[in-house]
Scaffold this motif. Sequence first.
Motif, short mmCIF file in Angstrom:
data_model
loop_
_atom_site.label_atom_id
_atom_site.label_comp_id
_atom_site.label_asym_id
_atom_site.label_seq_id
_atom_site.Cartn_x
_atom_site.Cartn_y
_atom_site.Cartn_z
N UNK A 149 0.85 -1.20 0.00
CA UNK A 149 0.00 0.00 0.00
C UNK A 149 0.89 1.24 0.00
N UNK A 150 0.48 2.27 -0.75
CA UNK A 150 1.23 3.52 -0.73
C UNK A 150 1.11 4.14 0.65
N UNK A 151 2.25 4.57 1.20
CA UNK A 151 2.27 5.14 2.56
C UNK A 151 2.45 6.65 2.44
N UNK A 152 1.55 7.43 3.07
CA UNK A 152 1.57 8.89 2.91
C UNK A 152 1.10 9.55 4.20
N UNK A 153 2.02 9.90 5.08
CA UNK A 153 1.59 10.52 6.35
C UNK A 153 1.91 12.00 6.42
N UNK A 154 2.34 12.61 5.30
CA UNK A 154 2.45 14.08 5.27
C UNK A 154 1.14 14.59 4.68
N UNK A 155 0.42 15.38 5.46
CA UNK A 155 -0.96 15.71 5.07
C UNK A 155 -1.05 16.85 4.05
N UNK A 156 -0.03 17.70 4.03
CA UNK A 156 -0.11 18.92 3.20
C UNK A 156 -0.41 18.58 1.73
N UNK A 157 -1.42 19.25 1.18
CA UNK A 157 -1.74 19.08 -0.24
C UNK A 157 -2.52 17.82 -0.56
N UNK A 158 -2.86 17.04 0.47
CA UNK A 158 -3.54 15.76 0.20
C UNK A 158 -5.05 15.86 0.39
#
Length: 443
Positions: A149-158
């Motif tokens: 699974x793609x991991x993305x814990x930086x919230x900015x722009x999401x």
Amino acid sequence: MDLLFSGGTIVTMDPERRVLEGDLLVRDGRIVALGEIPGEVLAAGHGQRPVDCRGKILIPGLIQSHVHLCQTLFRGQAEELELLDWLRERIWPFEAAHDPESLRVSAELGIAELIAGGTTACLDMGTVRHTDAIFEAAEETGFRLTGGKAMMDVRRGLPAGLREKTSDSLKESDRLRERWEGEAGGRLRYAYAPRFVLSCTEELLQGVAERCADGARVHTHASESQEELAAVRERSGLDNVAYLDRLGLTGERVALAHCVWLTAREQRILAETGTHLLHCPSSNLKLGSGLAKIPELEALGVHVALGPDGAPCNNNLDQWVEMRLMALIHLPRVGPAGFPARKVFEAATLGGARALGLEQEVGSLEVGKRGDLAVLDLQRPATLPGGQDIYSRLVFSAGRDCVETVAIDGQIVFDHGVFLTLDRDRVLREADAHARAIVGRIG
Ligand code: GUN
């Protein structure tokens, strides 16, 4: 039942790069003999399904080392944009709009395209949520998938649908690994997929690095565009690959897509650590990212594999096109003899197997390896007469229209235009409906 491919030209890609005339026998999913097969070996099985390969070429199944199956439904929906705008304005909102059903159909559509082109395995980046659906699609279609699974814990722009907390990202990745690693007789494998430095906190990357040190595989993007590279430098004070190296995210279990913009030191890091570089020439051209220096990197000893990236930055998942581009785009720099077609075919087969950690299992046609292969018909106007160099024929003249039969793990999954493990009409119908629904959800 055994599969007996009889009377073909076998491009083995074994260590001697032998090209043999003869038969190839697959029993219980593995190649048990090839070339001239003794009668007693043939007789030892429990019946044979014959595949007439007279006049045909057998190749190891192609391995696409960097794919986003979740993006197949977004083909043609993100044109004329540079990487970071392409992600923020189009791809992330689209991914956030997936539900499990749309994701499953997106994966099925992508797998259908891959299989019909002679691809038998891929390394997939997944998306933040519902990634079980991708593994389920691979399980049912008989495809060989290493995914995560793609991991993305930086919230900015999401968009909200892709936001996740560091601990949840690691927990869900661990759960998926536990659930899918080694499933379907080893056909399905897990690779942690921190999306890229800009979407991951250092804490998350460290969590992945710990798991990697314990034996897990890792798949991420690095140094794809100059804008991305500048942002990584601003955040970490280091170049992208140097930063990953400092965190422990290089080495033989790590696969980095793109690596277009590398310093000389980073080139050496890749070579010395055995990190895999996943070259994506169509995507790098279409997003205007640049050209990775593949012949130079390969000469340094970097492990190179090949892939299409996702449908919306390509807009195909066609390893034949990627091979042709990989073979051609570097020649103005290194000269016409600077990067032979054989090396390109190696990247598309053995290089992919190595990037997936499956070099003992697939990537070549040898006794003991899994029965992953494609039968090609080169008796066509576009591919005759062809000349003496089989690799030039494959890389420069052949294409996915030459693919006749495809087997994965000793199971025929595609035969003369017919899919045997998926319902083509249903997938096309549902893909169209879900793609429209996603556009509607985004508004
Ligand atoms: N970098 C981070 N995410 C992506 C993606 O989805 N595609 C490409 N090409 N690069 C990325």
